[in-house]
Scaffold this motif. Structure first.
Motif, short mmCIF file in Angstrom:
data_model
loop_
_atom_site.label_atom_id
_atom_site.label_comp_id
_atom_site.label_asym_id
_atom_site.label_seq_id
_atom_site.Cartn_x
_atom_site.Cartn_y
_atom_site.Cartn_z
N LEU A 39 -8.58 19.21 10.12
CA LEU A 39 -9.34 18.79 11.31
C LEU A 39 -9.18 19.80 12.44
O LEU A 39 -8.19 20.53 12.50
N ASN A 40 -10.15 19.83 13.35
CA ASN A 40 -10.21 20.87 14.38
C ASN A 40 -9.48 20.56 15.68
O ASN A 40 -9.27 21.46 16.48
N ALA A 76 7.51 18.90 10.73
CA ALA A 76 6.16 18.92 10.19
C ALA A 76 5.64 20.36 10.16
O ALA A 76 5.69 21.06 11.17
N PRO A 77 5.16 20.83 9.01
CA PRO A 77 4.77 22.23 8.87
C PRO A 77 3.41 22.57 9.46
O PRO A 77 2.98 23.72 9.36
N HIS A 78 2.76 21.61 10.08
CA HIS A 78 1.43 21.85 10.66
C HIS A 78 1.28 20.97 11.89
O HIS A 78 1.69 19.80 11.87
N PRO A 79 0.72 21.48 12.98
CA PRO A 79 0.56 20.67 14.20
C PRO A 79 -0.21 19.37 13.96
O PRO A 79 0.10 18.34 14.56
N ASN A 80 -1.21 19.41 13.07
CA ASN A 80 -1.97 18.19 12.79
C ASN A 80 -1.10 17.14 12.09
O ASN A 80 -1.24 15.94 12.33
N ARG A 135 -5.93 12.00 15.62
CA ARG A 135 -5.61 10.62 16.06
C ARG A 135 -6.69 9.64 15.58
O ARG A 135 -6.38 8.56 15.08
N THR A 136 -7.95 10.03 15.72
CA THR A 136 -9.05 9.16 15.28
C THR A 136 -9.00 8.93 13.78
O THR A 136 -9.13 7.79 13.31
N THR A 137 -8.79 9.99 13.02
CA THR A 137 -8.71 9.86 11.57
C THR A 137 -7.50 9.04 11.16
O THR A 137 -7.58 8.21 10.24
N THR A 138 -6.39 9.21 11.84
CA THR A 138 -5.19 8.41 11.55
C THR A 138 -5.50 6.93 11.75
O THR A 138 -5.16 6.09 10.91
N ARG A 139 -6.15 6.60 12.85
CA ARG A 139 -6.52 5.21 13.11
C ARG A 139 -7.43 4.67 12.01
O ARG A 139 -7.28 3.52 11.57
N MET A 140 -8.38 5.49 11.58
CA MET A 140 -9.30 5.07 10.51
C MET A 140 -8.56 4.85 9.19
O MET A 140 -8.83 3.89 8.47
N LEU A 141 -7.61 5.74 8.87
CA LEU A 141 -6.83 5.59 7.64
C LEU A 141 -6.01 4.30 7.68
O LEU A 141 -5.97 3.56 6.69
N VAL A 142 -5.37 4.03 8.81
CA VAL A 142 -4.55 2.82 8.92
C VAL A 142 -5.44 1.58 8.87
O VAL A 142 -5.11 0.59 8.21
N GLU A 143 -6.56 1.62 9.54
CA GLU A 143 -7.50 0.47 9.52
C GLU A 143 -8.00 0.21 8.11
O GLU A 143 -8.02 -0.93 7.64
N ASN A 144 -8.37 1.27 7.40
CA ASN A 144 -8.86 1.12 6.03
C ASN A 144 -7.76 0.59 5.12
O ASN A 144 -8.01 -0.22 4.23
N PHE A 171 0.88 -1.17 0.00
CA PHE A 171 0.00 0.00 0.00
C PHE A 171 0.91 1.21 0.00
O PHE A 171 1.88 1.28 0.76
N ILE A 172 0.60 2.20 -0.85
CA ILE A 172 1.40 3.42 -0.90
C ILE A 172 0.48 4.62 -1.10
O ILE A 172 -0.56 4.51 -1.74
N GLU A 173 0.86 5.72 -0.51
CA GLU A 173 0.19 7.00 -0.76
C GLU A 173 1.25 8.08 -0.74
O GLU A 173 2.25 7.95 -0.05
N GLY A 174 1.01 9.14 -1.52
CA GLY A 174 1.95 10.25 -1.56
C GLY A 174 1.25 11.58 -1.41
O GLY A 174 0.45 11.96 -2.26
N TRP A 175 1.51 12.25 -0.30
CA TRP A 175 1.01 13.59 -0.03
C TRP A 175 -0.52 13.66 -0.11
O TRP A 175 -1.09 14.64 -0.58
N SER A 176 -1.17 12.61 0.35
CA SER A 176 -2.63 12.56 0.30
C SER A 176 -3.25 12.43 1.69
O SER A 176 -4.20 13.13 2.01
N PHE A 177 -2.71 11.56 2.51
CA PHE A 177 -3.24 11.40 3.87
C PHE A 177 -3.10 12.71 4.66
O PHE A 177 -3.95 13.03 5.47
N GLY A 178 -2.04 13.44 4.41
CA GLY A 178 -1.85 14.71 5.09
C GLY A 178 -3.01 15.66 4.86
O GLY A 178 -3.42 16.40 5.76
N HIS A 179 -3.57 15.63 3.66
CA HIS A 179 -4.74 16.47 3.36
C HIS A 179 -5.96 16.02 4.16
O HIS A 179 -6.84 16.82 4.45
#
Length: 192
Positions: free
Chosen positions: A94-95, A136-140, A101-110, A81-89
């Protein structure tokens, strides 16, 4: 980047799922040796460009419009599995860090549900543009990277992917167009 990918992973005869395939820039780096590629991107326009750029590999690539969190389960799991500069978007808008963290878990699970147990996951993201500190240029994004390392045991490899321009004026114009006027002004003032 291409040298790192080709020297760090055995692509030969593998089945690959790529999220956020965009115009196929990363895909073209590993496509020659693989058996099958499933390219997903949320933009039909980007996939249309990828289809043109990857015409030589059309017999082994399928293209599907899909957001990162909505990639369907494939009939057969992939090796890579590979992604480039997409998950960061998916995380920068996010707020809260809890949402990241929740979205990261969902991305890894998917991602994991389509990957063989002994498969390889490659996440290519940014440590900044027009920066030399590699932060990292953004706290998220920082939270995203830390969650991958702490909860999923990802390792980080930093690869310098400098742009090369014939002049500072060209660099300022191109970087300003692509990343915004502030970036263009910074490049112009730096003289690099």
């Amino acid at each position: 980047l291409e040298a790192f990918l080709l020297n760090s992973v055995n692509w030969y005869g593998k089945r690959v799922l790529e999220a956020g395939a965009g115009t196929g820039r990363v895909t073209s780096m590993y496509a020659p040796g693989v058996e099958q590629i499933y390219c997903f991107d949320q933009s039909q326009h980007m996939l249309d460009l990828a289809r043109k750029h990857l015409l030589n590999f059309s017999d082994k690539i399928s293209f599907s419009v899909c957001k990162n969190l909505e990639i369907p389960a494939l009939d057969n799991k992939v090796d890579i599995f590979i992604e480039g500069w997409s998950f960061g978007h998916s995380v920068t808008g996010l707020n809260s860090l809890d949402e990241v963290r929740t979205t990261t878990r969902m991305l890894v699970e998917n991602t994991s549900r389509n990957l063989k147990a002994d498969g390889t996951t490659i996440i290519i993201e940014t440590l900044g543009t027009n920066r030399i500190d590699g932060i990292a240029p953004h706290p998220n994004l920082n939270c995203f990277y830390e969650t991958l390392k702490q909860e999923f045991n990802f390792s980080q490899h930093t690869i310098v992917t400098d742009y090369r321009f014939s002049s500072n004026q060209e660099a300022s114009a191109v970087m300003g167009f692509f990343f915004g006027g502030v970036m263009g002004d910074e490049v112009s003032k730096s003289g690099n």
